[in-house]
Design a protein around this motif. Structure first.
Motif, PDB file in Angstrom:
ATOM      1  N   TYR A 141      28.126  -7.105  11.121  1.00  0.00           N
ATOM      2  CA  TYR A 141      28.395  -8.410  11.727  1.00  0.00           C
ATOM      3  C   TYR A 141      29.604  -9.104  11.097  1.00  0.00           C
ATOM      4  O   TYR A 141      30.481  -9.613  11.800  1.00  0.00           O
ATOM      5  N   ALA A 142      29.667  -9.114   9.770  1.00  0.00           N
ATOM      6  CA  ALA A 142      30.655  -9.944   9.077  1.00  0.00           C
ATOM      7  C   ALA A 142      32.012  -9.272   8.924  1.00  0.00           C
ATOM      8  O   ALA A 142      33.034  -9.970   8.885  1.00  0.00           O
ATOM      9  N   TYR A 143      32.042  -7.953   8.826  1.00  0.00           N
ATOM     10  CA  TYR A 143      33.297  -7.285   8.481  1.00  0.00           C
ATOM     11  C   TYR A 143      33.903  -6.495   9.636  1.00  0.00           C
ATOM     12  O   TYR A 143      35.106  -6.538   9.860  1.00  0.00           O
ATOM     13  N   SER A 144      33.083  -5.772  10.365  1.00  0.00           N
ATOM     14  CA  SER A 144      33.644  -4.935  11.425  1.00  0.00           C
ATOM     15  C   SER A 144      33.312  -5.425  12.825  1.00  0.00           C
ATOM     16  O   SER A 144      33.846  -4.898  13.809  1.00  0.00           O
ATOM     17  N   VAL A 145      32.430  -6.413  12.949  1.00  0.00           N
ATOM     18  CA  VAL A 145      31.986  -6.938  14.249  1.00  0.00           C
ATOM     19  C   VAL A 145      31.611  -5.777  15.171  1.00  0.00           C
ATOM     20  O   VAL A 145      32.076  -5.687  16.312  1.00  0.00           O
ATOM     21  N   ASP A 146      30.805  -4.884  14.654  1.00  0.00           N
ATOM     22  CA  ASP A 146      30.389  -3.694  15.391  1.00  0.00           C
ATOM     23  C   ASP A 146      29.029  -3.974  16.031  1.00  0.00           C
ATOM     24  O   ASP A 146      27.981  -3.805  15.401  1.00  0.00           O
ATOM     25  N   LEU A 147      29.039  -4.387  17.274  1.00  0.00           N
ATOM     26  CA  LEU A 147      27.785  -4.716  17.947  1.00  0.00           C
ATOM     27  C   LEU A 147      26.935  -3.480  18.194  1.00  0.00           C
ATOM     28  O   LEU A 147      25.703  -3.547  18.155  1.00  0.00           O
ATOM     29  N   SER A 148      27.587  -2.356  18.438  1.00  0.00           N
ATOM     30  CA  SER A 148      26.825  -1.121  18.630  1.00  0.00           C
ATOM     31  C   SER A 148      26.073  -0.749  17.363  1.00  0.00           C
ATOM     32  O   SER A 148      24.920  -0.304  17.413  1.00  0.00           O
ATOM     33  N   GLY A 149      26.715  -0.951  16.204  1.00  0.00           N
ATOM     34  CA  GLY A 149      26.046  -0.672  14.941  1.00  0.00           C
ATOM     35  C   GLY A 149      24.856  -1.592  14.716  1.00  0.00           C
ATOM     36  O   GLY A 149      23.810  -1.160  14.203  1.00  0.00           O
ATOM     37  N   ILE A 150      24.998  -2.860  15.101  1.00  0.00           N
ATOM     38  CA  ILE A 150      23.884  -3.801  14.955  1.00  0.00           C
ATOM     39  C   ILE A 150      22.713  -3.375  15.833  1.00  0.00           C
ATOM     40  O   ILE A 150      21.554  -3.404  15.405  1.00  0.00           O
ATOM     41  N   ILE A 151      23.012  -2.959  17.071  1.00  0.00           N
ATOM     42  CA  ILE A 151      21.947  -2.499  17.968  1.00  0.00           C
ATOM     43  C   ILE A 151      21.255  -1.267  17.398  1.00  0.00           C
ATOM     44  O   ILE A 151      20.022  -1.134  17.458  1.00  0.00           O
ATOM     45  N   VAL A 152      22.016  -0.356  16.819  1.00  0.00           N
ATOM     46  CA  VAL A 152      21.431   0.842  16.217  1.00  0.00           C
ATOM     47  C   VAL A 152      20.490   0.456  15.077  1.00  0.00           C
ATOM     48  O   VAL A 152      19.383   1.006  14.946  1.00  0.00           O
ATOM     49  N   CYS A 153      20.909  -0.501  14.248  1.00  0.00           N
ATOM     50  CA  CYS A 153      20.047  -0.965  13.158  1.00  0.00           C
ATOM     51  C   CYS A 153      18.767  -1.585  13.699  1.00  0.00           C
ATOM     52  O   CYS A 153      17.673  -1.354  13.164  1.00  0.00           O
ATOM     53  N   MET A 154      18.883  -2.364  14.768  1.00  0.00           N
ATOM     54  CA  MET A 154      17.708  -2.975  15.363  1.00  0.00           C
ATOM     55  C   MET A 154      16.749  -1.912  15.897  1.00  0.00           C
ATOM     56  O   MET A 154      15.524  -2.017  15.735  1.00  0.00           O
ATOM     57  N   ILE A 155      17.294  -0.891  16.526  1.00  0.00           N
ATOM     58  CA  ILE A 155      16.444   0.197  17.030  1.00  0.00           C
ATOM     59  C   ILE A 155      15.766   0.916  15.870  1.00  0.00           C
ATOM     60  O   ILE A 155      14.571   1.246  15.925  1.00  0.00           O
ATOM     61  N   GLY A 156      16.516   1.143  14.786  1.00  0.00           N
ATOM     62  CA  GLY A 156      15.925   1.788  13.618  1.00  0.00           C
ATOM     63  C   GLY A 156      14.798   0.974  13.019  1.00  0.00           C
ATOM     64  O   GLY A 156      13.749   1.516  12.635  1.00  0.00           O
ATOM     65  N   VAL A 157      14.981  -0.348  12.950  1.00  0.00           N
ATOM     66  CA  VAL A 157      13.920  -1.227  12.439  1.00  0.00           C
ATOM     67  C   VAL A 157      12.673  -1.123  13.306  1.00  0.00           C
ATOM     68  O   VAL A 157      11.545  -1.023  12.807  1.00  0.00           O
ATOM     69  N   GLY A 158      12.861  -1.125  14.631  1.00  0.00           N
ATOM     70  CA  GLY A 158      11.725  -1.025  15.535  1.00  0.00           C
ATOM     71  C   GLY A 158      11.003   0.302  15.426  1.00  0.00           C
ATOM     72  O   GLY A 158       9.766   0.356  15.445  1.00  0.00           O
ATOM     73  N   VAL A 159      11.757   1.390  15.307  1.00  0.00           N
ATOM     74  CA  VAL A 159      11.138   2.716  15.203  1.00  0.00           C
ATOM     75  C   VAL A 159      10.327   2.845  13.917  1.00  0.00           C
ATOM     76  O   VAL A 159       9.195   3.355  13.919  1.00  0.00           O
ATOM     77  N   VAL A 160      10.895   2.376  12.799  1.00  0.00           N
ATOM     78  CA  VAL A 160      10.169   2.445  11.530  1.00  0.00           C
ATOM     79  C   VAL A 160       8.913   1.584  11.579  1.00  0.00           C
ATOM     80  O   VAL A 160       7.844   1.983  11.089  1.00  0.00           O
TER      81      VAL A 160
END
Length: 256
Positions: free
Chosen positions: A217-236
């Protein structure tokens, strides 16, 4: 028919992906709405590099550390509060006073006491997990049929044996409910803890999934990366819940 039943759980996710793709195609500007294909490519890159599994593993370690500590404390205090009225009368006002305080409100104290490492994150997680566990422990112990305890005393069984063979097995269903709730709250709290604490302990290159989301969010503004992290949190979170359910099924056969 069996094939249709097996495919039914995937229908809604597939429809959501289609709607997501259509919405992304119509969005303006396009870079504010990541498309499923970009998320999939980013996810594959993060998994192949080991960054995503490492971040999830380090966050999971902090969650397990905080949960194990709080669960042990909640089990002891909750059993004492339910079994001995003076203990319950004295501790209940204190616990009910702290229970409404959000874990995020303790972040300044956690940083001052433990620094910006794993202990601070584990402290926040443990605080969040403590209250669901102790409330369900108290309820589980108090819901045991008093006749079972009286019968055991009539047979000359000691208090510790009654606790081990009557009270704890009888309270197990409530304990597992508390564990499921506590682990869910703990896994939710670790994201906020890592975002604010900036935990970088654990010996790896990542500070956990919360820290990874902050970097995207703060350095690369990579929204796809944020979505991937959210999916990983949900799966775990889903895997944790299924694991607790499987353990409950194995340890409480009379509930089947």
């Amino acid at each position: 028919m069996n094939l249709a039943l097996r495919l039914r759980p995937f229908v809604l996710p597939a429809l959501l992906l289609i709607l997501w793709q259509l919405a992304a195609m119509q969005a303006a500007p396009a870079d504010r709405m990541p498309v499923p294909a970009d998320v999939l490519a980013t996810g594959w890159t993060l998994i192949a590099s080991g960054e995503l599994p490492l971040a999830l593993l380090q966050s999971l370690q902090r969650v397990m550390l905080g949960f194990a500590t709080s669960a042990a404390l909640a089990l002891v205090l909750g059993t004492a509060m339910a079994a001995y009225r003076p203990v319950g009368r004295n501790l209940d006002p204190i616990i009910e006073s702290f229970r409404p305080i959000a874990p995020i409100a303790l972040l300044p104290l956690a940083i001052l006491w433990f620094g910006t490492g794993t202990p601070a994150a584990a402290f926040i997680v443990g605080y969040a997990a403590f209250f669901p566990m102790i409330v369900n422990t108290i309820h589980g112990v108090r819901s045991i049929d008093p006749g079972l305890i009286r019968a055991a005393r009539t047979l000359g069984v000691g208090r510790l044996t009654i606790l081990r063979t009557v009270v704890l097995p009888g309270a197990l269903p409530n304990l597992f409910v508390g564990a499921r709730l506590a682990l869910g709250v703990a896994w939710t709290s670790i994201i906020a803890a890592e975002l604010a604490v900036g935990a970088k302990a654990g010996g790896g290159a990542s500070g956990g999934i919360g820290q990874m989301m902050f970097v995207f969010y703060a350095y690369s503004v990579d929204l796809s990366g944020i979505i991937v992290c959210m999916i990983g949190v949900g799966v775990v979170a889903l895997l944790i819940d299924r694991g607790v359910r499987a353990l409950e099924y194995w340890m409480i056969p009379w509930k089947r």
